[in-house]
Design a protein around this motif. Structure first.
Motif, PDB file in Angstrom:
ATOM      1  N   ASP B 250     -47.716  43.177  87.311  1.00 31.80           N
ATOM      2  CA  ASP B 250     -48.894  43.612  86.585  1.00 31.80           C
ATOM      3  C   ASP B 250     -49.909  42.488  86.443  1.00 31.80           C
ATOM      4  OD1 ASP B 250     -47.795  46.091  86.397  1.00 31.80           O
ATOM      5  OD2 ASP B 250     -46.834  45.706  84.472  1.00 31.80           O
ATOM      6  N   GLU B 254     -53.604  42.864  87.979  1.00 31.06           N
ATOM      7  CA  GLU B 254     -54.776  42.746  87.102  1.00 31.06           C
ATOM      8  C   GLU B 254     -55.674  41.606  87.554  1.00 31.06           C
ATOM      9  OE1 GLU B 254     -55.919  44.903  84.925  1.00 31.06           O
ATOM     10  OE2 GLU B 254     -54.199  45.979  85.756  1.00 31.06           O
ATOM     11  N   HIS B 258     -59.511  41.715  88.854  1.00 32.82           N
ATOM     12  CA  HIS B 258     -60.546  40.949  88.171  1.00 32.82           C
ATOM     13  C   HIS B 258     -61.329  40.093  89.170  1.00 32.82           C
ATOM     14  CE1 HIS B 258     -62.534  38.697  85.048  1.00 32.82           C
ATOM     15  NE2 HIS B 258     -62.027  37.556  85.502  1.00 32.82           N
TER      16      HIS B 258
END
Lengths: 743, 743
Positions: B250, B254, B258
């Motif tokens: 995760d 993420e 980003h």
């Protein structure tokens, strides 16, 4: 008739691995991909020895090992790293000479400043001595003084796509000339010893380097204008499979010295002689307006010859032969159903060896059956060195979910057990080899029969074969696959007949088999004359397959539908019922054959390379000569067609076998003991067709021309022949005018 | 002053791996070799994460793992495989922008038919976020419609020269965009998770492929004349060394999302800001007619910065940093003696971490001592992840005999034990860090002292250190190596003084150390003012070293003489007594220093990259400014010089540290508690020299110009300074006219 050549007349980086595969050299012991001597960034080198397998990580199946490279040369010209991609190639030709098992690459290269060099690279894998590779590099300066540096040797940085299978055990330079590299597979513990030596046309300084898994010699040569330089390189390979290797160092060293003394041209001469014998005895000839017909069968025979480990009955043939790492070098039903017949009708000893490979793995096959709760022997879907099931547990990753998809084949593609039994029977019928049957064949038949007896389940009062996969891999885990059930019935029935023939002590076994045969469910021909492929197939929805047929071989259907979805539609990857009709031609009437051929072909994408030629045979049997020829021509293009990546991972060995099968079947031969019938049906445009085959000690050559059918008995006793309803005795040769035989 | 750039303005295949090394990007966590995005056949890709080590075969040492590649792009132009070697490069520039940690390659390429494409490849490893790699590919069609296909992703076919260290654990494409590849080292069990995503300037079809250890995305773009296409690629890497990785999926997903949202330019901005802070605070400036002086120290500072794992006290610096696989990423005395001082005088926390790396491996060092029958702690000659001795047991193969030569270093190059103790003392003197000494440093000193006490043998009534190898590796297994004996005496003496200072309970230990120091044999200066390098060195024959000095760095002597023969002559690979005189400048009078420097330099080939800069320092101390500058300049060329293969396997980290050491020592700094003396002696041609350093909480900037010496105290308390016999209090800055300080 085209010459025995396969050429590439334009250098194309995109096809570099296709041609590396097509131009593989070999002798059944060695397979050496036809890569360039120079390095290109996308070029996949490959050097394999039959039977050398290893796994690199626990849980992975064994795969054929890509051995240290002996082909590559690093070249410097005037102190600069050479790549033929720079400058210009003013001419280019690269040819596999199938007549003599040699690859020659020649090009005239011009550097940006005008320097012109003529390169010629010759390479062979000896046919007369299984352990030998030889090559020759010639560089001619056309118009300048130039300095050339060549670096070559034994390079163990090669991997199978990143998987390393060997560790370096010993590297040495003997007598400042002979390189030795000895390697051991990391898990299977096999030893491979390579010797390599270079001979130079000029005195030149030579240095040796051993670093980072490479053992290299480097020579530097200054050439004047119009001067040529030549480097010959000789390599031997011995492995622990060859028997005692304690003395392999001395053997290899002596051998490489001997080769160096002989020189490239002498080795080529001996190897070419062996190739000439092969072609003289075996070449099939097709006079056709389409030169691809001849080229394709030449190519097929060439590859069938170099892929086959005739030296051993403990090795079989991988699905890609020894030309690449596709299918990890594993042995499938391809060997027994698609390649074995070629050997059975040319060199039956080889067919027997292929069966002995299986026989020696009976203990593992019995273990596999036991593991799965069955009796008898269950041959694995994929087999390699040990005979254990080598099918990868997981295949392609579902890249959306990261889940590896379980490979269903090992779990359910059990028809291979019947296929191997079929091949035993086929071999026996074709040879009458009672010794083999007594010692091995019958045991294989009985044990595979036992497997089926235990595999069947009683449903509605019938014995059924549930949860199988037939040859059509787009339909998984179905019940009562027609191919499987009929093949099982056939092989068990034949086994029973043989058992009854011998004074079998086991009446219980016979009784059980009788009971099994009585009660085994055989899918019946329905009102439309169709044999249901399985219990549910005919009730599944139909979609338009035209777009996928356009891209056949690419499995493009799987881009639009999941496997589960494909499973639920009437979509075939390849011949299934058609395959059954091909193998057991006498089961059904011609009407049934015709109806099923039409029905199923319409639903077949031909995404398997095993499909086309079999359809050609069925089409021919149904009298659709044009369609048959079209299928045949399409089958010829599976490796040789325009797809630049068709064969990157290796040739399609079974497809090559099936090209031969098609031609063989076009003859409509029918063997019964010491006689045969023949009824050739050929494409209309062929003006001449010559097809040799062996049968029970005879070598027969069939020649079909516009005018007549000529049969020659090259050696062996006379044999009875039936042609067009007439019987003949074939002693030396007979010629029968053609009109008689038109069907 | 030259700008912070390192450029290659001609594409040269021969130097492709040298520049790949020199242009490595990194941040102490990641090292990413400066290879081209396009593939070239001889290009060695490298992607390393500090601390990720593995061995591929039992018996092999662990080595830094070459991770799956994320740099490479396969490019097709109009359906043809692209290589920039074809056609023409009309312009070419490749620059490492050290100011901002970015590599940019630009070239205008013309296809044979006249199509012109402008390529620009940008790449960075983020300085502000250790886990991030970003790149940008721009392709502009200058004069034609063209179709471009780009294939990039995560390629786990990479190996360490054929050794595979990772297995594929999980590959996945998330949300049809984000590639995940998770790998595990085969034996050390470390996990590495990579995420990669591409963003495109144009809408274009993208397909994904996972096969043969590659997870790739493929995009196809049609460009009109004068149209540009841009692909940005973002990669994150997390490993099990980073702590809990159960959630790394995760985190990585993420993070890569980003990054994709930020875009290349924004990431570059943040990274460049961090680099600017680094250079503003740390850059050394040299105004010299020879621009290489500035370039070399810029290059050294750049690489010292990217090679250092400042994020962890559990990793040290390999001999090649994170730029290549030379020395397998192992840690030698280089770290403590050649790189640690740079950090001690710039960021002492990092120096402490490097010592803590050793401290954490004390248990293994104690085991090693015990194994060899010694007491205390014996740090291994080569160290990696575990702290076990990682020196390969066998090094280069003797290619004539096939025998692998035993590596002597692990058996006898014990001076590393004293070197680490020396570094502890150096750190303590430079920082006064009592906490470190109490918790770790003193223990390290005591345990290494114990090692030496047990290592010494009584011979003729004196304690002797027999069978050692000093820094000069061309003299093996000698007795009483001056470097070793004096370093041991120094470190044990200092340890004793410290032990006496603390209320040591172990008077027995103190007594033993006193006895050891009293009785340890220290080679004495002879009648010629020479310190014998060992008991026999000065009696060995001398040969003319001129031809080998011509080829210094190449170990060419070993082509003419065996190691055994070299051992028996007065031949030095590198500084040995000179090294001792450098590290312990107060032991001997200037006359002795001068005599030994002259004597030993004449016998030194400088085949080690650790030699030149140390000689520069000694020459400067002896007042030979011209020679000193010449040695310095030669040291600057070890990586940056013309040798096309100097750095193929990685930069010479210790050599870069020693370039800094030379400049540092040119200042003739002498620290005593809360004050220091300075007495710069610089090459005559330098008109300005700016050198910042840290000392006990202060940041001092030294500026030497033609006219004066300026000292600034950037932050920290005032400090006492002695210049030219005068004392000053340095609060903010002082300027002292130059004539005063000329020595």
């Amino acid at each position: 008739m085209t010459n025995l050549k396969l050429s590439e007349d334009t250098f194309n980086l995109k096809k570099i691995n296709k041609y590396a595969t097509l131009m593989t050299l070999g002798n059944g012991y060695i397979g050496l991909r036809g890569t360039h001597e120079e390095n290109y960034f996308n070029q996949k080198r490959g050097f394999y020895v039959a039977g050398i397998y290893n796994y690199s990580e626990a849980g992975e199946p064994e795969e054929i090992v890509n051995l240290p490279d002996v082909v590559g040369h690093e070249i410097e010209i005037d102190g600069q790293v050479f790549s033929s991609l720079t400058g210009k190639k003013l001419s280019y030709d690269r040819t596999l000479h199938m007549d003599r098992g040699e690859v020659i690459t020649r090009y005239l290269w011009e550097r940006e400043d005008g320097l012109r060099l003529q390169f010629a690279f010759h390479r062979l894998v000896a046919k007369h001595d299984l352990h030998v590779i030889a090559s020759k590099v010639m560089i001619t300066s056309m118009n300048r003084d130039v300095t050339v540096k060549l670096r070559t040797g034994i390079d163990a940085q090669q991997t199978n796509h990143g998987r390393q299978h060997v560790k370096e055990k010993h590297v040495q330079v003997h007598e400042e000339k002979y390189l030795q590299g000895t390697y051991e597979t990391t898990n299977s513990g096999q030893t491979i010893t390579l010797f390599s030596a270079c001979a130079y046309s000029h005195d030149c300084p030579v240095n040796f380097f051993a670093k980072n898994r490479q053992l290299l010699s480097e020579s530097v040569i200054s050439l004047g204008e119009d001067e040529s330089f030549q480097l010959e390189k000789f390599t031997t390979v011995e492995t622990s499979n060859d028997g005692d290797v304690s003395g392999s160092r001395d053997i290899g060293l002596e051998k490489v010295k001997h080769l160096t003394a002989q020189g490239y041209d002498e080795i080529l001469k001996q190897s070419a002689r062996a190739w000439k014998q092969f072609w003289d005895a075996n070449r099939i000839e097709i006079h056709s307006p389409n030169p691809m017909d001849q080229k394709a069968i030449d190519f097929a025979q060439y590859h069938l010859e170099i892929m086959t480990p005739k030296h051993s009955n403990n090795i079989s043939i991988g699905a890609k032969g020894l030309t690449g790492e596709g299918y990890k070098g594993h042995v499938f039903w391809d060997s027994e159903i698609f390649m074995l017949p070629y050997h059975l009708y040319n060199d039956p000893e080889v067919a027997r060896q292929l069966l002995e490979y299986r026989y020696q793995r009976m203990p593992e096959a019995k273990n596999l059956a036991t593991e799965h709760g069955y009796h008898g022997a269950q041959f694995p879907w994929e087999s390699a060195r040990t005979g254990k099931e080598e099918t990868p547990k997981y295949a392609a990753i579902n890249i959306r979910t990261g889940e590896r998809q379980k490979v269903a084949s090992a779990l359910a593609e059990h028809h291979i057990v019947a296929d191997i039994a079929f091949a035993v029977l086929h071999y026996y019928r074709g040879t009458g080899d009672e010794d083999f049957m007594k010692e091995k064949g019958l045991e294989m038949l009985v044990e595979t029969s036992k497997f089926w007896l235990s595999r069947a389940e009683e449903v509605d009062g019938r014995l059924q074969l549930l949860g199988v996969i037939g040859p059509d891999e787009y339909t998984e885990f179905i019940d009562n696959n027609a191919y499987t059930n009929y093949m099982v019935h056939y092989t068990v029935q034949e086994t029973l007949d043989l058992l009854r023939g011998v004074d079998s002590e086991n009446q219980q076994q016979i009784k059980e088999m009788e009971n099994f045969l009585d009660r085994l469910y055989l899918p019946e021909v329905n009102a439309d004359n169709l044999i249901p492929q399985d219990d549910t197939f005919l009730n599944k929805p139909i979609i338009d397959l035209a777009p996928y047929k356009q891209q056949q071989g690419s499995q493009s259907i799987l881009l639009d539908y999941s496997r589960t979805e494909v499973n639920e539609m009437q979509i075939l990857k390849q011949a299934d019922v058609v395959m059954l009709l091909f193998l057991l031609p006498d089961l059904f009437s011609r009407d049934v054959v015709e109806a099923n051929y039409r029905y199923y072909e319409a639903r077949t994408i031909h995404d398997s390379s095993l499909s086309k030629a079999i359809h050609a045979i069925l089409a021919m049997r149904c009298g659709h000569k044009t369609t048959a020829y079209q299928f045949f021509q399409e089958a010829c293009l599976i490796d040789l067609g325009p797809n630049p990546h068709s064969s990157d991972d290796g040739i399609h060995a079974a497809s090559l076998g099936s090209i031969w099968l098609a031609l063989f079947n076009f003859l409509n031969l029918n063997f019964t003991g010491e006689r045969f019938k023949i009824d050739p049906v050929l494409p209309d445009t062929w003006t001449y067709f010559k097809f040799p085959f062996s049968y029970r000690g005879r070598r027969i050559v069939v020649e079909v021309s516009d005018q007549n059918l000529k049969l020659s008995n090259v050696y062996g006793k006379p044999i009875g022949v039936e042609v067009g309803g007439n019987s003949y005795q074939l002693t030396d040769y007979i010629e029968i005018p053609l009109p008689q035989i038109v069907t």
